[in-house]
Design an enzyme around this catalytic site. Structure first.
Site, PDB file in Angstrom:
ATOM      1  N   PRO A  19       0.803  -1.545   0.140  1.00  0.00           N
ATOM      2  CA  PRO A  19      -0.087  -0.155  -0.021  1.00  0.00           C
ATOM      3  C   PRO A  19       0.793   1.344  -0.019  1.00  0.00           C
ATOM      4  CG  PRO A  19      -0.139  -1.055   2.086  1.00  0.00           C
ATOM      5  CD  PRO A  19       0.738  -1.913   1.297  1.00  0.00           C
ATOM      6  N   ASP A  42       2.224   2.597 -11.550  1.00  0.00           N
ATOM      7  CA  ASP A  42       1.255   3.436 -11.474  1.00  0.00           C
ATOM      8  C   ASP A  42       1.312   4.250 -10.303  1.00  0.00           C
ATOM      9  OD1 ASP A  42      -0.096   1.824  -9.690  1.00  0.00           O
ATOM     10  OD2 ASP A  42      -0.864   0.633 -11.494  1.00  0.00           O
ATOM     11  N   LYS A  64      -3.271   5.362 -13.637  1.00  0.00           N
ATOM     12  CA  LYS A  64      -4.724   5.587 -13.907  1.00  0.00           C
ATOM     13  C   LYS A  64      -5.234   6.390 -12.795  1.00  0.00           C
ATOM     14  CE  LYS A  64      -4.892   1.021 -15.075  1.00  0.00           C
ATOM     15  NZ  LYS A  64      -5.511  -0.101 -15.301  1.00  0.00           N
ATOM     16  N   GLY A  95       0.187  -0.774  -6.803  1.00  0.00           N
ATOM     17  CA  GLY A  95       0.039  -0.809  -5.430  1.00  0.00           C
ATOM     18  C   GLY A  95      -0.695  -1.915  -4.847  1.00  0.00           C
ATOM     19  N   GLY A  96      -0.598  -2.189  -3.629  1.00  0.00           N
ATOM     20  CA  GLY A  96      -1.311  -3.430  -3.086  1.00  0.00           C
ATOM     21  C   GLY A  96      -1.035  -4.713  -3.873  1.00  0.00           C
ATOM     22  N   ASP A  97      -1.975  -5.475  -3.966  1.00  0.00           N
ATOM     23  CA  ASP A  97      -1.989  -6.722  -4.706  1.00  0.00           C
ATOM     24  C   ASP A  97      -2.892  -6.618  -6.275  1.00  0.00           C
ATOM     25  OD1 ASP A  97      -1.770  -9.839  -4.416  1.00  0.00           O
ATOM     26  OD2 ASP A  97      -3.493  -9.461  -5.538  1.00  0.00           O
ATOM     27  N   THR A 125      -2.259  -6.685   0.368  1.00  0.00           N
ATOM     28  CA  THR A 125      -3.173  -5.910  -0.213  1.00  0.00           C
ATOM     29  C   THR A 125      -3.698  -4.580   0.799  1.00  0.00           C
ATOM     30  OG1 THR A 125      -5.670  -5.796  -0.868  1.00  0.00           O
ATOM     31  CG2 THR A 125      -4.885  -7.465   0.389  1.00  0.00           C
ATOM     32  N   MET A 179     -12.041   2.179  -3.107  1.00  0.00           N
ATOM     33  CA  MET A 179     -12.379   3.096  -4.246  1.00  0.00           C
ATOM     34  C   MET A 179     -13.919   3.584  -3.845  1.00  0.00           C
ATOM     35  SD  MET A 179     -11.290   1.225  -7.433  1.00  0.00           S
ATOM     36  CE  MET A 179     -11.668  -0.358  -7.134  1.00  0.00           C
ATOM     37  N   GLY A 208      -2.864   5.318   3.463  1.00  0.00           N
ATOM     38  CA  GLY A 208      -2.279   4.299   4.449  1.00  0.00           C
ATOM     39  C   GLY A 208      -0.993   4.039   4.407  1.00  0.00           C
TER      40      GLY A 208
HETATM   41  N1  SAH Z   1      -4.944  -3.697  -5.853  1.00  0.00           N
HETATM   42  C1  SAH Z   1      -4.868  -2.713  -4.728  1.00  0.00           C
HETATM   43  C2  SAH Z   1      -6.386  -1.649  -4.521  1.00  0.00           C
HETATM   44  C3  SAH Z   1      -6.582  -1.233  -6.201  1.00  0.00           C
HETATM   45  S1  SAH Z   1      -8.176  -0.289  -6.039  1.00  0.00           S
HETATM   46  C4  SAH Z   1      -4.796  -3.443  -3.388  1.00  0.00           C
HETATM   47  O1  SAH Z   1      -4.646  -4.715  -3.270  1.00  0.00           O
HETATM   48  O2  SAH Z   1      -4.338  -2.677  -2.321  1.00  0.00           O
HETATM   49  C5  SAH Z   1      -7.642   1.180  -5.448  1.00  0.00           C
HETATM   50  C6  SAH Z   1      -8.001   1.494  -3.816  1.00  0.00           C
HETATM   51  O3  SAH Z   1      -7.220   0.908  -3.282  1.00  0.00           O
HETATM   52  C7  SAH Z   1      -7.951   2.983  -3.528  1.00  0.00           C
HETATM   53  O4  SAH Z   1      -9.388   3.599  -4.110  1.00  0.00           O
HETATM   54  C8  SAH Z   1      -8.270   2.701  -2.026  1.00  0.00           C
HETATM   55  O5  SAH Z   1      -9.531   2.445  -1.694  1.00  0.00           O
HETATM   56  C9  SAH Z   1      -7.371   1.736  -1.821  1.00  0.00           C
HETATM   57  N2  SAH Z   1      -5.749   2.011  -1.516  1.00  0.00           N
HETATM   58  C10 SAH Z   1      -4.706   1.629  -2.200  1.00  0.00           C
HETATM   59  N3  SAH Z   1      -3.564   2.118  -1.568  1.00  0.00           N
HETATM   60  C11 SAH Z   1      -4.142   2.751  -0.518  1.00  0.00           C
HETATM   61  C12 SAH Z   1      -3.355   3.315   0.707  1.00  0.00           C
HETATM   62  N4  SAH Z   1      -2.083   3.762   0.704  1.00  0.00           N
HETATM   63  N5  SAH Z   1      -4.485   4.266   1.456  1.00  0.00           N
HETATM   64  C13 SAH Z   1      -5.655   3.910   1.563  1.00  0.00           C
HETATM   65  N6  SAH Z   1      -6.235   3.228   0.605  1.00  0.00           N
HETATM   66  C14 SAH Z   1      -5.518   2.591  -0.335  1.00  0.00           C
END
Ligand code: SAH
Length: 260
Positions: A19, A42, A64, A95-97, A125, A179, A208
């Site tokens: 994240p 991204d 995006k 970001g995330g997974d 994630t 989102m 976060g």
């Molecule tokens: N694939 C990503 C999520 C992508 S959708 C994952 O697994 O984390 C994008 C959404 O992820 C954002 O709108 C928000 O809701 C969340 N998000 C991603 N990074 C974040 C962060 N650092 N802090 C808070 N929300 C985050």
């Protein structure tokens, strides 16, 4: 094959970057970033992790931005495939997974269909890690036995919304909304209409894992008002566990759980 095996020329690695804090990428994700000839990145990817890329690696921004300029998914797929076919080691850093509300599945399928070898390196994630960074356990023994992660990018009354809000409202699980900033008022209204008690605790956690992580807490009835001024990326947690949301991050030395 292990996720730790070196990347081969002409292959793609889809890397979940966590994240945003570079410390939350996996060991395999970091190794892939270090080996890449080209990185497609991204805006939610951990920008700090780019310091590990080779100085001669190509960085391609495929952000995006919500409601802003963007690179189409088709174009991203084309770039992954064409760079791999040119014999390069390609890393797609997100970001995330990449498989949680990311389009990693489409990228995987596009590479496979083009005959390009592709590996998936899952990431931490944000749906679980961002609540954790604010001290919110999405499950808690004796309190809540599960959690449901939903995307709020379309409001509940939208014809394209595929979620069953009645089922969510009565599921007995913590709800984690990604989102969902723009539609937070509509989502919380619908959840209350479908049976969530208006006094149920909720927390919005923005950015976060970043130094400016921000947390707002209120009942679900009041969370949309409390979150005015919050911008994406943010996560909303709804359920009893949200009452533990702490104003500071677990990454800051001053972090302390608030009294229940
Ligand atoms: N694939 C990503 C999520 C992508 S959708 C994952 O697994 O984390 C994008 C959404 O992820 C954002 O709108 C928000 O809701 C969340 N998000 C991603 N990074 C974040 C962060 N650092 N802090 C808070 N929300 C985050």
């Amino acid at each position: 094959m292990s996720t730790l095996d070196p990347l081969e020329a002409g292959t793609v690695a889809l890397v979940g970057g966590g994240p945003g804090d570079p410390g939350l990428i996996t060991v395999a994700g970091r190794a892939a970033v270090e080996q890449a000839d080209v990185l497609l990145v991204d805006h939610l990817a951990p920008q700090g992790a780019l310091a590990w890329a080779r100085p001669d690696a190509d960085l391609i921004d495929v952000s995006k931005l919500p409601r802003g300029a963007f690179t189409s998914q088709e174009r991203i797929n084309e770039l992954l495939i064409s760079h791999a076919r040119a014999g390069r080691r390609v890393v797609r850093l997100k970001g995330g997974d990449g498989f949680v509300f990311g389009r990693g599945g489409e990228e995987l399928q596009a590479c496979a269909a083009a005959g390009v070898a592709v590996r998936v390196i899952p990431g931490v994630t944000s749906s679980v890690a961002v609540p954790a960074l604010a001290g919110v356990p999405v499950t808690h023994r004796g309190l809540v036995q599960g959690f449901s992660v939903i995307s709020g990018h379309v409001p509940p009354d939208d014809p394209t919304c595929s979620l069953n809000y009645r089922a969510l409202a009565t599921s007995g699980t913590t709800l984690v909304v990604l989102m969902g900033v723009a539609n937070l008022a509509a989502i919380s209204r619908e959840l209350i209409a479908q049976g969530v008690a208006p006094a149920t605790p909720a927390a919005v956690i923005a950015r976060g894992g970043h130094p400016d992580q921000e947390v707002r807490t209120a009942s679900i009835a009041e969370i949309a008002d409390a979150a005015v001024g919050i911008n994406p990326p943010a996560i909303t947690v709804i359920g009893e566990v949200a009452r533990w949301a702490a104003a500071t991050s677990s990454l800051t030395p001053s972090f302390a759980m608030q009294e229940a």
